[in-house]
Design a protein around this motif. Structure first.
Motif, PDB file in Angstrom:
ATOM      1  N   ALA A   1       0.767  -1.114  -0.007  1.00 26.81           N
ATOM      2  CA  ALA A   1       0.052   0.051   0.128  1.00 26.81           C
ATOM      3  C   ALA A   1       0.726   1.114  -0.094  1.00 26.81           C
ATOM      4  CB  ALA A   1      -1.070  -0.048   1.323  1.00 26.81           C
ATOM      5  N   LEU A   2       0.679   2.081  -1.004  1.00 22.33           N
ATOM      6  CA  LEU A   2       1.507   3.056  -1.000  1.00 22.33           C
ATOM      7  C   LEU A   2       1.042   4.323   0.144  1.00 22.33           C
ATOM      8  CD1 LEU A   2       3.600   4.726  -2.941  1.00 22.33           C
ATOM      9  CD2 LEU A   2       1.487   5.778  -4.319  1.00 22.33           C
ATOM     10  N   ARG A   3       0.001   4.178   0.579  1.00 21.45           N
ATOM     11  CA  ARG A   3      -0.233   5.135   1.840  1.00 21.45           C
ATOM     12  C   ARG A   3       0.565   4.730   2.973  1.00 21.45           C
ATOM     13  NH1 ARG A   3      -4.539   1.497   1.498  1.00 21.45           N
ATOM     14  NH2 ARG A   3      -4.704  -0.119   3.016  1.00 21.45           N
TER      15      ARG A   3
ATOM     16  N   LYS B   1       2.245  11.754  -4.427  1.00 22.20           N
ATOM     17  CA  LYS B   1       1.762  10.441  -4.357  1.00 22.20           C
ATOM     18  C   LYS B   1       0.067  10.848  -4.360  1.00 22.20           C
ATOM     19  CE  LYS B   1       2.568   8.869   0.385  1.00 22.20           C
ATOM     20  NZ  LYS B   1       2.859   7.623   1.112  1.00 22.20           N
TER      21      LYS B   1
ATOM     22  N   SER C   1      -2.443   7.835  -3.255  1.00 21.77           N
ATOM     23  CA  SER C   1      -2.513   6.370  -2.679  1.00 21.77           C
ATOM     24  C   SER C   1      -3.835   5.909  -2.941  1.00 21.77           C
ATOM     25  CB  SER C   1      -2.319   6.505  -1.171  1.00 21.77           C
ATOM     26  OG  SER C   1      -1.435   7.026  -0.339  1.00 21.77           O
TER      27      SER C   1
ATOM     28  N   ASN D   1      -2.607   4.064  -6.111  1.00 21.40           N
ATOM     29  CA  ASN D   1      -1.173   3.403  -5.858  1.00 21.40           C
ATOM     30  C   ASN D   1      -0.099   4.085  -6.850  1.00 21.40           C
ATOM     31  OD1 ASN D   1      -1.430   1.867  -3.596  1.00 21.40           O
ATOM     32  ND2 ASN D   1      -2.334  -0.011  -4.531  1.00 21.40           N
TER      33      ASN D   1
END
Lengths: 107, 113
Positions: free
Chosen positions: B28-30, B72, B74, B77
């Motif tokens: 997960a990019l977050r 970014k 999220s 992604n």
């Protein structure tokens, strides 16, 4: 900026031998030290992070050690696929920095 | 498996702009800090920019500060690098990097008239 100095610049070795690459940081980087392998025309491949943790899929012939400012990458029983350029890299301080690389070549 | 897929590189004239993207999967990019690293032809690796887990903190190399913006999304992604006022010395392969997973295959940026 943390300067990463790798030695030697070139290592000439025969297949089957073991080699140790060195990396020195100009100031402490804790355990935030990684090693990358790069072959001509390819993206760098992460081998080791957190000094000694192998990345997914990396052979156990690659091992990392060290602390503070002195680090090593050891490659045991060199195979033809291991001849490449190796970079050390610190990610403890922004900005990240990389060593200039050690080339492992066939003797 | 973690995968990083960069795109958006192109040939652009000096002074031009470009936006690079990096679609990530397998994490997960977050929950992740991310960076961009570049490599000029025949040269070593150079860190360009980083963004914190929250996205609230960003860092830049002196060579790109004021010209590049990292961000970014999220929900998608996707990591971005907005590159403005491009110069010849920005020509390089650009990689998005996760500190414990490495980088993707990269995307080529060439700045030339």
């Amino acid at each position: 900026e943390v300067v990463m100095t790798q030695s030697p610049a070139t290592l000439s070795v025969s297949p089957g031998e073991s080699v140790t690459l060195s990396c020195r940081a100009s100031q402490g980087v804790a355990s935030n030290l990684a090693w990358y392998q790069q072959k001509p025309g390819q993206a760098p491949r992460l081998l080791i992070y957190a000094v000694s943790t192998r990345a997914t899929g990396v052979s156990a012939r690659f091992s990392g050690s060290g602390s503070g400012t002195e680090f090593t990458l050891t490659i045991s029983s060199l195979q033809s696929d291991d001849f490449a350029l190796y970079y050390c890299h610190q990610y403890n301080h922004w900005l990240w920095t990389f060593g200039q690389g050690t080339k492992v070549e066939v003797k | 498996d973690v995968q990083l897929l960069e795109s958006g590189g192109a040939l652009v004239p000096p002074g031009g702009s470009l936006r690079l993207s990096c679609v990530v999967s397998g994490f997960a990019l977050r929950d992740s800090a991310m960076s961009w690293v570049r490599q000029a032809p025949g040269k070593g690796l150079e860190w360009v920019s980083a963004i914190s887990v929250s996205g609230g903190s960003t860092q830049y190399a002196d060579s790109v500060r004021g010209r590049f913006i990292i961000s970014k999304d999220s929900s998608k992604n996707t990591l971005y690098l907005q590159m403005n006022s491009l110069r010849g010395e920005d020509s390089a392969m650009y990689y998005c990097v996760k500190w414990d997973s490495g980088c993707g295959r990269g995307t080529q940026v060439t700045v030339s008239s």
